[in-house]
Design a protein around this motif. Structure first.
Motif, PDB file in Angstrom:
ATOM      1  N   UNK A 115       0.321  -7.893  15.056  1.00 33.14           N
ATOM      2  CA  UNK A 115       0.669  -7.061  15.933  1.00 33.14           C
ATOM      3  C   UNK A 115       1.648  -8.285  16.701  1.00 33.14           C
TER       4      UNK A 115
ATOM      5  N   UNK B 122       0.779  11.822  29.632  1.00 29.04           N
ATOM      6  CA  UNK B 122       0.201  12.915  30.196  1.00 29.04           C
ATOM      7  C   UNK B 122       0.549  13.337  31.426  1.00 29.04           C
TER       8      UNK B 122
ATOM      9  N   UNK C  32      -2.877   9.485  27.344  1.00 29.41           N
ATOM     10  CA  UNK C  32      -3.338  10.294  28.400  1.00 29.41           C
ATOM     11  C   UNK C  32      -2.290   9.768  30.213  1.00 29.41           C
TER      12      UNK C  32
ATOM     13  N   UNK D 128       6.811   4.229  11.161  1.00 28.27           N
ATOM     14  CA  UNK D 128       7.046   2.600  12.485  1.00 28.27           C
ATOM     15  C   UNK D 128       8.504   2.051  12.042  1.00 28.27           C
TER      16      UNK D 128
ATOM     17  N   UNK E  78       2.720  15.656  19.933  1.00 27.46           N
ATOM     18  CA  UNK E  78       2.576  16.503  20.137  1.00 27.46           C
ATOM     19  C   UNK E  78       4.378  17.247  19.124  1.00 27.46           C
TER      20      UNK E  78
ATOM     21  N   UNK F 172       0.649  -1.417  -0.151  1.00 26.07           N
ATOM     22  CA  UNK F 172       0.075   0.022  -0.252  1.00 26.07           C
ATOM     23  C   UNK F 172       0.366   1.606  -0.292  1.00 26.07           C
TER      24      UNK F 172
ATOM     25  N   UNK G 271       4.457  10.466  22.641  1.00 20.70           N
ATOM     26  CA  UNK G 271       4.082  11.675  23.412  1.00 20.70           C
ATOM     27  C   UNK G 271       4.441  13.241  22.075  1.00 20.70           C
ATOM     28  N   UNK G 272       5.754  11.824  21.813  1.00 19.48           N
ATOM     29  CA  UNK G 272       6.613  13.055  20.983  1.00 19.48           C
ATOM     30  C   UNK G 272       5.975  12.533  19.019  1.00 19.48           C
TER      31      UNK G 272
ATOM     32  N   UNK H 157       1.664   0.898  15.785  1.00 18.91           N
ATOM     33  CA  UNK H 157       1.182   0.249  15.525  1.00 18.91           C
ATOM     34  C   UNK H 157       0.705  -0.697  16.489  1.00 18.91           C
ATOM     35  N   UNK H 158      -0.276   0.188  16.765  1.00 18.12           N
ATOM     36  CA  UNK H 158      -1.677   0.263  18.028  1.00 18.12           C
ATOM     37  C   UNK H 158      -2.208   0.546  17.464  1.00 18.12           C
ATOM     38  N   UNK H 159      -4.133   0.485  18.457  1.00 24.10           N
ATOM     39  CA  UNK H 159      -5.386   0.241  17.989  1.00 24.10           C
ATOM     40  C   UNK H 159      -5.102   2.124  18.784  1.00 24.10           C
TER      41      UNK H 159
ATOM     42  N   UNK I 104      -5.091  -6.984  19.618  1.00 26.47           N
ATOM     43  CA  UNK I 104      -3.543  -6.435  20.150  1.00 26.47           C
ATOM     44  C   UNK I 104      -3.478  -7.324  21.296  1.00 26.47           C
TER      45      UNK I 104
ATOM     46  N   UNK J 270       1.031  -5.982   3.503  1.00 28.40           N
ATOM     47  CA  UNK J 270       1.993  -5.269   3.589  1.00 28.40           C
ATOM     48  C   UNK J 270       2.990  -6.290   4.873  1.00 28.40           C
TER      49      UNK J 270
ATOM     50  N   UNK K  50      15.270  -0.806  19.255  1.00 28.93           N
ATOM     51  CA  UNK K  50      16.332  -1.235  19.111  1.00 28.93           C
ATOM     52  C   UNK K  50      17.494  -0.740  19.565  1.00 28.93           C
TER      53      UNK K  50
ATOM     54  N   UNK L 263      -6.278   2.621  21.792  1.00 33.01           N
ATOM     55  CA  UNK L 263      -5.108   1.882  22.947  1.00 33.01           C
ATOM     56  C   UNK L 263      -4.204   3.709  23.248  1.00 33.01           C
TER      57      UNK L 263
ATOM     58  N   UNK M 232       9.090  20.488  22.758  1.00 27.61           N
ATOM     59  CA  UNK M 232       8.709  19.850  21.326  1.00 27.61           C
ATOM     60  C   UNK M 232       9.749  20.108  20.632  1.00 27.61           C
TER      61      UNK M 232
ATOM     62  N   UNK N 146       4.714   4.009   7.276  1.00 28.32           N
ATOM     63  CA  UNK N 146       5.885   2.794   7.444  1.00 28.32           C
ATOM     64  C   UNK N 146       6.952   3.413   8.014  1.00 28.32           C
TER      65      UNK N 146
END
Lengths: 185, 264
Positions: B135, A163, A160, A72, A135, A62, A131-132, A149-151, B159, B115, A80, A154, B18, A69
């Protein structure tokens, strides 16, 4: 335009790849620096992410999702890099045990200057990452969730909580309480 | 000021901080980075890999048909095919054969339509591709007396969260572990094939469990056991009681194992 560049890069056109990622390198490095709290290691992470992107680009189906991508790949490369650093220092965690001042670069010094920087630096690597993305990169929840890679729900929950953790760290700092990393060698 | 307003104010401060605090790369970094990528070869596309796999699968199917035809006299070789000149297919390291059937062919739900992203387990020294809509567990730091969980050991389409020494949550569909001994088959072996994965000797097998264990009796397990250079074994497995789900997970595990790289 970007789609065409991605498709050309997938076919091995490195000039197209360079045109695609060059405008992003500064932002990617900024993101990596905030996550890792170390400018030189941030360069290592960006370099690794770009290598993975170029190498694996033919397998991206895609092409519209190239940006998510790439982010990610960078976040994975940061994790790593963080783990490599933790192993080298004989610790089990980058944060809060990671002491950026020990790496001795100007960015690390900057991070120690004010309470917000200290509070942010005391968060876990994952908290700094969410946060990065929110913001610094100013990503929407769906974009950031895709990069991590999360919902989406989540991700929102993690922002939240991060913060809240930052607010607690600032409050502790104001009271003069020792930071978690002060107790680690 | 209430909590909500305090948080809003903190978010505003954080964004401003930031923007100023994020570091800039050193001069010439972008050029250096791109010079390095320019000398790095790209990997083959999934489409290409599956085209090759499909072609080899077709050749294997033709070969099988010819063998069956010769055996039972239902077909005879044509004038251009000398008797006994049956083409054979020997899968190389980049192809993972599946027991008792041809290499995987693409379908709407197969790995060919996905992908992937690269997942690296730096602790155990391996990396492999994971479907982008799946995941993978991150590195989990354990508390005192517990074991850390290395990254990229558990994978699933929903997840999940891995807690050290707490068993596997429901969302895990594929798991990888390293062990000092080759894990025995946990039930009746339906098929077992010796192959090569990432340049190492490996066995891929399908097993049906016969007794109550981590999974109920009758669960189909599909697993790879790969011999590592240090004498340990990498064990990658998936299972399901549901046939459709099992077939899909098996396809994904095959695709992931095709991309396995071992550095240890």
């Amino acid at each position: 335009m970007q789609t065409e560049l991605v498709q050309r890069a997938q076919r091995g056109d490195h000039d197209a790849f360079a045109a695609l990622v060059s405008p992003e390198i500064g932002r990617l490095h900024g993101l990596a620096g905030l996550i890792l709290r170390d400018a030189s290691r941030a360069e290592d992470a960006v370099q690794e992410a770009l290598l993975r992107a170029w190498r694996d680009l033919p397998r991206l189906r895609d092409v519209e999702k190239f940006g998510a991508w790439l982010r990610k790949l960078l976040v994975n490369a940061c994790h790593d890099e963080g783990r490599r650093l933790a192993r080298r220092r004989g610790e089990t965690a980058l944060a809060p045990g990671h002491d950026p001042a020990a790496s001795g670069d100007a960015f690390s010094d900057l991070l120690e200057r004010d309470e917000l920087a200290r509070g942010f630096g005391g968060l876990t690597e994952q908290e700094r990452t969410v946060l990065a993305c929110r913001y610094y990169l100013d990503l929407s929840s769906s974009e950031a969730a895709a990069a991590l890679g999360m919902k989406e729900a989540t991700y929102r929950s993690k922002v939240h909580r991060a913060i809240r953790a930052l607010a607690a760290a600032l409050a502790a700092d104001a009271r003069g309480a020792p930071r978690a990393e002060d107790g680690l060698t | 000021m209430n909590d909500e307003r305090l948080e809003t104010e903190l978010e505003r401060r954080l964004a401003a901080w930031m923007a100023g605090a994020a570091p800039h790369p050193s001069p010439g970094f972008a050029d250096r980075a791109l010079r390095l990528t320019a000398t790095t070869p790209q990997r083959a596309s999934w489409t290409g890999m599956f085209t090759i796999a499909s072609a080899l699968g077709a050749v294997a199917a033709v070969a099988l048909a010819v063998v069956i035809g010769l055996q039972f006299g239902r077909i005879t070789p044509g004038p251009n095919i000398p008797t006994g000149a049956v083409p054979t297919v020997t899968p190389g390291p980049s192809l993972t054969p599946t027991p008792s059937e041809a290499p995987p062919t693409p379908s709407a739900s197969s790995s060919a339509a996905r992908d992937f992203y690269r997942c690296e387990n730096a602790t155990d020294g391996y990396a492999l591709d994971v479907p982008s809509d799946w995941y993978a567990n991150p590195h989990v730091e354990a508390g005192e007396g517990l074991d850390d969980v290395a990254a990229c050991r558990f994978f699933g389409p929903t997840e999940f969260e891995i807690a050290p020494n707490a068993g596997l949550p429901d969302g895990v569909a594929i798991s990888i572990q390293l062990s000092p001994e080759a894990p025995p088959a946990a039930g009746t072996v339906i098929s077992s094939t010796d192959t090569t994965v990432a340049g190492r000797d490996a066995t891929v097998r399908e097993v049906e469990t016969t007794s109550e264990g981590p999974t109920p009796p009758g669960t189909h397990v599909y697993e790879y056991v790969v011999s590592l250079a240090d004498g340990r074994f990498l064990h990658a497995s998936t299972d399901s009681l549901d046939e459709t789900e099992f077939a899909e997970r098996r396809r994904i595990l095959d695709a992931m194992m095709e991309t396995l790289e071992i550095s240890s």
